[in-house]
Design a protein around this motif. Structure first.
Motif, PDB file in Angstrom:
ATOM      1  N   UNK A 139       0.775   8.065  -7.578  1.00 44.02           N
ATOM      2  CA  UNK A 139       2.159   7.853  -7.166  1.00 44.02           C
ATOM      3  C   UNK A 139       2.542   8.460  -8.605  1.00 44.02           C
ATOM      4  N   UNK A 146       9.299  11.475  -6.278  1.00 42.73           N
ATOM      5  CA  UNK A 146       7.640  10.953  -6.608  1.00 42.73           C
ATOM      6  C   UNK A 146       7.562  11.437  -5.524  1.00 42.73           C
ATOM      7  N   UNK A 147       5.789  11.262  -5.230  1.00 40.48           N
ATOM      8  CA  UNK A 147       4.505  11.413  -4.402  1.00 40.48           C
ATOM      9  C   UNK A 147       4.547  10.475  -4.865  1.00 40.48           C
ATOM     10  N   UNK A 148       3.173   9.962  -3.385  1.00 35.71           N
ATOM     11  CA  UNK A 148       2.239  10.085  -4.082  1.00 35.71           C
ATOM     12  C   UNK A 148       0.583  11.081  -3.546  1.00 35.71           C
TER      13      UNK A 148
ATOM     14  N   UNK B 121      12.202  10.277 -14.359  1.00 35.71           N
ATOM     15  CA  UNK B 121      11.778  10.531 -12.958  1.00 35.71           C
ATOM     16  C   UNK B 121      11.565   9.137 -11.913  1.00 35.71           C
ATOM     17  N   UNK B 134       9.114   2.196  -5.223  1.00 35.33           N
ATOM     18  CA  UNK B 134       9.949   3.268  -5.036  1.00 35.33           C
ATOM     19  C   UNK B 134      10.545   3.424  -3.403  1.00 35.33           C
ATOM     20  N   UNK B 136      10.623   6.126  -2.020  1.00 33.23           N
ATOM     21  CA  UNK B 136      10.640   7.742  -1.527  1.00 33.23           C
ATOM     22  C   UNK B 136       9.348   7.103  -1.394  1.00 33.23           C
ATOM     23  N   UNK B 137       8.732   7.179  -1.692  1.00 35.49           N
ATOM     24  CA  UNK B 137       6.798   6.897  -1.799  1.00 35.49           C
ATOM     25  C   UNK B 137       6.516   5.044  -0.915  1.00 35.49           C
ATOM     26  N   UNK B 139       6.431   2.374  -2.851  1.00 38.82           N
ATOM     27  CA  UNK B 139       5.557   2.069  -4.096  1.00 38.82           C
ATOM     28  C   UNK B 139       5.929   1.112  -4.881  1.00 38.82           C
ATOM     29  N   UNK B 141       5.598  -1.811  -7.282  1.00 42.62           N
ATOM     30  CA  UNK B 141       5.472  -2.829  -8.558  1.00 42.62           C
ATOM     31  C   UNK B 141       5.432  -3.966  -8.614  1.00 42.62           C
ATOM     32  N   UNK B 148       1.217   0.797  -2.261  1.00 42.52           N
ATOM     33  CA  UNK B 148       1.977   1.818  -1.671  1.00 42.52           C
ATOM     34  C   UNK B 148       1.812   1.061  -0.265  1.00 42.52           C
TER      35      UNK B 148
END
Lengths: 233, 233
Positions: A139, A146-148, B121, B134, B136-137, B139, B141, B148
């Motif tokens: 990511x 954010x982009x994977x 970011x 996250x 957006x993606x 993801x 943690x 993801x």
DNA sequence: ATAAACACTTACAGTCAATGAAAGTTTCTA
DNA sequence: TAGAAACTTTCATTGACTGTAAGTGTTTAT
């Protein structure tokens, strides 16, 4: 259990810190030889580094800079240097906290907890100039989005970041993607590189991959010559 | 240009801060009405909040807690309360910095820069009890690792997190995934929920999704009754 | 200038994870 | 204990990622 490494040359202080942190339930190691501190730290790869600035051989600033460049380990600076300029400089290099000695036990422990909490689950975040890359999921965090990345593109970018400004050979890249350099079509690498470049463009990253004819590739900063290390004081 | 909101009731201090930050190149707003401060802050959604603790109407601690619960905006506490316990409490609530007045201009600006850099970011990182998501993606943690999530599972988890402890209806969930509640097979939702539960299990998350028969679902903390808000002082 | 080596691009087809449908099982509760 | 709600498993479809193939550019030494 979280793992902390102390970089402090004064023995008494060091043992006191070690004791305090142990009692607080951390696993603690100390650096006693102050040559190649950065390498030692990287190979220990703790969850947090407690760093003094006045050290024999090396500057604490230099260590901080290198750690921040090559890893995502949080750095808590604990020093008797109480000059504002030192504090500013350390923070500017990416230090996560700056505490001056003497420091009350509770304050230190609270800051340690706080920093560790902030980094919770964020180990493996590689820092680029203006972005972050998660080495597990690939990511990419940049410009508040954010982009994977697809696995291959992620692996390539990872290699470039780990090498800093150095040249990366095609073999290095093949190794990173496929784990071997044999039986690999050069062209496959080519295609993946093109794809990475394209996504880097579309994300408006300031870095660029440039070919070094006959040797490999290099990651450079767009429109900015190599100013690298400004002098510490 | 980064956007900072100041929460400070004393007029002179407030204007000084505003001036200083403006000159440093930030876009700045101030809160002047101290009812529903949290809502104001959330709707302004700045890049950073500068927070005093002694306020009319509300406790600064309470604001800090709510902000940290409902957003990922960094909070820098700047206060004249110099008691250690205040500092510890604020940090414990997730404050990103704690500075005491009086504070030199350079120090404040350096900390502001530092905090903003740390969050670079990373907007759109939702905080769960022991993990981050996250938005957006998707993801996730947790426990020093990252994964993801598939889009649907991510969207579901996102809804649960946004609602805190509240009950979420099936319609809410359908809306989140498909943008509509019509023409949707209830079962499709069911399957996606099962999948999310499975990944939550495999990641050993401490949260659990429990059904509220005939109503919807709820996210609860495993083996731990609702202790929610401890008293501030 | 030009050929050879190197670097790059585009299109296409195979692969694999994510998804929704279907059909069935389990768990609650009146 | 029957009916409703909640859950589970399996399977075919879809779409993103990938390597192959077949090119087009670009550099450099002669």
């Amino acid at each position: 259990m979280k793992y902390i490494v102390i970089v402090e040359d004064e023995v008494f202080m060091r043992e006191e810190l070690e004791d305090m942190l142990c009692k607080a339930g951390y696993k603690v190691d100390v650096i006693k030889s102050f040559e190649n501190v950065t390498e030692q730290l990287l190979s220990l790869s703790p969850d947090l580094i407690l760093l003094d600035l006045n050290l024999p051989c090396v500057s604490g600033f230099q260590i901080c800079r290198e750690i921040k460049q090559k890893s995502s380990i949080p750095v808590l600076v604990l020093t008797s240097r109480d000059q504002m300029r030192d504090e500013l400089h350390a923070l500017d290099l990416g230090a996560d906290e700056y505490l001056t000695k003497p420091c009350r036990k509770e304050r230190l422990l609270a800051r340690v907890t706080n920093v560790l909490k902030r980094y919770e689950g964020r180990t493996n975040l590689l820092e680029g100039a203006d972005f972050l890359l998660d080495r597990q999921t690939y990511t990419l965090y940049i410009h508040n989005q954010s982009v994977v990345l697809p696995k291959n593109q992620g692996k390539l970018l990872e290699v470039f970041l780990m090498r800093g400004q150095d040249i990366v050979t095609k073999d290095d890249l093949c190794l990173a993607i496929w784990g071997t350099t044999e039986f690999i079509d050069e062209n496959a690498l080519q295609v993946n590189l093109t794809r990475l470049k394209k996504t880097m463009m579309s994300l408006k990253m300031r870095q660029k991959i440039v070919p070094i004819r006959g040797v490999g590739y290099k990651l450079i900063m767009e429109g900015k010559s190599d100013e690298s290390k400004l002098e510490d004081f």
